[in-house]
Design a protein around this motif. Structure first.
Motif, PDB file in Angstrom:
ATOM      1  N   LEU A 338      40.032 -87.924  54.831  1.00 46.11           N
ATOM      2  CA  LEU A 338      39.155 -89.080  54.707  1.00 46.11           C
ATOM      3  C   LEU A 338      37.698 -88.654  54.830  1.00 46.11           C
ATOM      4  O   LEU A 338      37.338 -87.868  55.719  1.00 46.11           O
ATOM      5  CB  LEU A 338      39.475 -90.117  55.779  1.00 46.11           C
ATOM      6  N   ALA A 339      36.873 -89.171  53.965  1.00 42.91           N
ATOM      7  CA  ALA A 339      35.431 -88.919  54.029  1.00 42.91           C
ATOM      8  C   ALA A 339      34.732 -90.057  53.318  1.00 42.91           C
ATOM      9  O   ALA A 339      35.066 -90.371  52.172  1.00 42.91           O
ATOM     10  CB  ALA A 339      35.066 -87.587  53.377  1.00 42.91           C
ATOM     11  N   ALA A 405      37.514 -95.707  62.988  1.00 39.12           N
ATOM     12  CA  ALA A 405      38.146 -94.781  63.935  1.00 39.12           C
ATOM     13  C   ALA A 405      38.782 -93.607  63.195  1.00 39.12           C
ATOM     14  O   ALA A 405      38.636 -92.439  63.602  1.00 39.12           O
ATOM     15  CB  ALA A 405      39.182 -95.517  64.772  1.00 39.12           C
ATOM     16  N   ASP A 406      39.488 -93.883  62.107  1.00 40.10           N
ATOM     17  CA  ASP A 406      40.147 -92.821  61.354  1.00 40.10           C
ATOM     18  C   ASP A 406      39.139 -91.837  60.774  1.00 40.10           C
ATOM     19  O   ASP A 406      39.319 -90.618  60.859  1.00 40.10           O
ATOM     20  CB  ASP A 406      40.984 -93.426  60.216  1.00 40.10           C
ATOM     21  N   VAL A 407      38.078 -92.367  60.177  1.00 38.08           N
ATOM     22  CA  VAL A 407      37.100 -91.486  59.533  1.00 38.08           C
ATOM     23  C   VAL A 407      36.289 -90.724  60.568  1.00 38.08           C
ATOM     24  O   VAL A 407      36.054 -89.514  60.427  1.00 38.08           O
ATOM     25  CB  VAL A 407      36.167 -92.293  58.606  1.00 38.08           C
ATOM     26  N   SER A 408      35.850 -91.381  61.635  1.00 40.85           N
ATOM     27  CA  SER A 408      34.954 -90.740  62.599  1.00 40.85           C
ATOM     28  C   SER A 408      35.666 -89.722  63.481  1.00 40.85           C
ATOM     29  O   SER A 408      35.029 -88.801  63.998  1.00 40.85           O
ATOM     30  CB  SER A 408      34.267 -91.792  63.473  1.00 40.85           C
ATOM     31  N   THR A 409      36.973 -89.869  63.674  1.00 42.17           N
ATOM     32  CA  THR A 409      37.685 -88.932  64.543  1.00 42.17           C
ATOM     33  C   THR A 409      38.482 -87.885  63.774  1.00 42.17           C
ATOM     34  O   THR A 409      38.549 -86.728  64.191  1.00 42.17           O
ATOM     35  CB  THR A 409      38.637 -89.681  65.496  1.00 42.17           C
ATOM     36  N   ASP A 410      39.074 -88.275  62.644  1.00 43.98           N
ATOM     37  CA  ASP A 410      39.942 -87.349  61.914  1.00 43.98           C
ATOM     38  C   ASP A 410      39.378 -86.929  60.564  1.00 43.98           C
ATOM     39  O   ASP A 410      39.934 -86.045  59.910  1.00 43.98           O
ATOM     40  CB  ASP A 410      41.322 -87.983  61.692  1.00 43.98           C
ATOM     41  N   GLY A 411      38.316 -87.579  60.133  1.00 52.23           N
ATOM     42  CA  GLY A 411      37.724 -87.256  58.836  1.00 52.23           C
ATOM     43  C   GLY A 411      36.260 -86.903  58.990  1.00 52.23           C
ATOM     44  O   GLY A 411      35.843 -86.315  59.990  1.00 52.23           O
ATOM     45  N   THR A 412      35.472 -87.277  57.990  1.00 54.32           N
ATOM     46  CA  THR A 412      34.040 -86.977  58.000  1.00 54.32           C
ATOM     47  C   THR A 412      33.248 -88.229  57.660  1.00 54.32           C
ATOM     48  O   THR A 412      33.472 -88.848  56.615  1.00 54.32           O
ATOM     49  CB  THR A 412      33.692 -85.883  56.968  1.00 54.32           C
ATOM     50  N   LEU A 413      32.333 -88.599  58.556  1.00 48.58           N
ATOM     51  CA  LEU A 413      31.359 -89.636  58.241  1.00 48.58           C
ATOM     52  C   LEU A 413      30.243 -88.982  57.441  1.00 48.58           C
ATOM     53  O   LEU A 413      29.436 -88.241  57.982  1.00 48.58           O
ATOM     54  CB  LEU A 413      30.803 -90.260  59.526  1.00 48.58           C
TER      55      LEU A 413
END
Length: 459
Positions: A338-339, A405-413
């Motif tokens: 995710l990004a 939550a998914d993007v900020s912890t497991d992906g890239t903002l």
């Protein structure tokens, strides 16, 4: 661009009461001995940072913020009340004003001695970057170590408030602020219209592109965009760019760091896709002639199947659409993770010439604590921490919280593209408007982007 996206990324609203302030009475943020600082004063060693604001004596803490709307104001009022109740020796003198007004005032004030103790500073290069370069903000790294901020916040979030000493590098280095809230750009959609197309929420970009084609063939407007202000198109192009361009390169370009280029096959493919949406009227007949607020309002009354946009629109659109409104993070990026464009609310910083640096650091710690996140959520905002835990039980806000939550912890903002250089907001906003309207080719616009980016990183 003349109208900065942060004025729109701040449109969270809410009407919850202030009783939640009592939650924070058990907080125990630290503080240091109050010793004024200036641009030439080195920050204290972490070991010298004290941890009890009640030892600072009587302090009038001057705070400038732009938390003027609905949930923003409600949450900060509650937090300020709780802080003063726990530390009666500290009185908060708050000035709250619209983002553009605050930005103008801060730019003038930071060069003098009459500055606030705490101020919200846009973290883009044109603002925070310039202030860091001029030595006008306190390096908060020692306070981060003393308070454990690096344990509290994810690296992806803290990268949005880090600069090198000379501000040449964005995303790494010292810490110059802390945010309270998060924001993420994703895809809103009408469940009823998607069902009518026989579609499901897309799990890949190719599926999304196919759904847009299906909507067009069915006589629906595939997407909604109001781009008269120029900046909204960045929230459409930015997430889609990551489907074509390596995430690492997107981050370098958007943060204005060296080692990347706008003029390559990947960026060209992304810009050509964006151009095709304009040529085929996937945003309707005249997105460049439609203003932002009119566009999302039109979406709530039945125009379009999808609306690429920011989380800050959720509250108002849900009030109009109810259960028909849904939100998803964009499909995974080129690397399968995710990004998407996103980041934080405007961070709270400390001017280098502030009179009460230690009390200011204690205040920032307090309003960004785990308990503060509960108050922010209770008042309708999206907290930057504990986001999944504090998500509503149902509805579009639950989907928004979980996407962040998914993007900020497991992906890239991915950084907002206008972060890149002090002038890139105008360059990118105008360029995307021109390619969307057919005034310039993708190659011409990308060369304009490259010229701005190269001049900055080489200078």
């Amino acid at each position: 661009m003349s109208f900065h996206p942060l004025t729109r990324r701040s449109l969270l609203t809410g009407t919850a009461g202030l009783a939640a302030a009592a939650v924070l009475t058990a907080c125990a943020p630290g503080a240091e001995t109050d010793t004024g600082t200036d641009a030439d004063t080195a920050p204290p060693a972490p070991a010298d940072v004290q941890t009890d604001p009640s030892t600072l004596g009587d302090v009038e803490l001057v705070v400038w913020d732009q938390e003027v709307r609905g949930s923003q104001n409600d949450a900060l009022v509650a937090l300020n009340t709780a802080f003063e109740e726990q530390y009666p020796n500290i009185t908060i003198n708050r000035t709250s004003q619209a983002f553009d007004d605050l930005k103008n005032q801060v730019t003038l004030a930071l060069s003098g001695d009459d500055v606030p103790d705490v101020v919200q500073v846009n973290n883009a290069r044109a603002d925070m970057g310039q202030f860091v370069k001029a030595g006008q903000l306190v390096d908060l790294s020692p306070y981060a170590e003393a308070y454990g901020w690096e344990d509290r916040f994810s690296p992806s979030v803290l990268s949005k408030v880090r600069y090198s000493d000379d501000a040449a590098t964005f995303g790494e280095g010292n810490l110059y602020g802390l945010p309270q809230t998060g924001e993420v750009v994703g895809i809103f959609y009408s469940a009823e219209k998607l069902d009518a197309l026989g579609g499901e929420p897309p799990t890949t970009w190719d599926e999304y592109f196919s759904l847009l084609d299906a909507a067009k063939e069915a006589g629906e407007q595939p997407m909604v965009l109001g781009n008269i202000e120029q900046w909204p198109a960045l929230h459409v192009f930015g997430p889609m760019q990551a489907h074509f361009v390596d995430t690492e390169e997107v981050v370098k370009l958007a943060m204005g760091n060296e080692g990347a280029s706008w003029v390559d096959e990947q960026n060209t493919a992304a810009m050509e896709k964006f151009q095709s949406w304009g040529e085929q009227q996937y945003f309707g007949p005249s997105p460049n002639g439609l203003d932002y607020d009119t566009a999302w309002t039109d979406f709530t009354t039945g125009t379009g199947v999808f609306l690429p946009g920011g989380s800050w629109l959720g509250t108002d659109m849900e009030a109009a659409m109810g259960e028909d409104l849904h939100f998803m993070a964009p499909p995974p990026a080129k690397d399968g993770k995710l990004a998407t464009t996103g980041g934080t609310g405007i961070p709270f910083s400390i001017p280098a010439n502030a009179k009460n640096v230690d009390a200011a650091a204690a205040y920032i710690d307090f309003i960004t604590s785990d308990d503060a996140m509960q108050i922010i959520a209770d008042n309708g905002g999206m907290p930057v921490l504990r986001t999944r835990e504090l998500a509503p039980e149902s509805g579009v806000q639950k989907e928004i919280y979980e996407a962040f939550a998914d993007v900020s912890t497991d992906g890239t903002l991915l950084p907002y593209l206008d972060y890149a250089t002090p002038t890139f907001s105008d360059t990118a906003g105008q360029g995307l408007q021109e390619v969307l309207g057919g005034q310039k080719t993708p190659d011409e616009v990308l060369q304009d982007f490259e010229d701005d980016y190269s001049e900055f990183v080489n200078g």
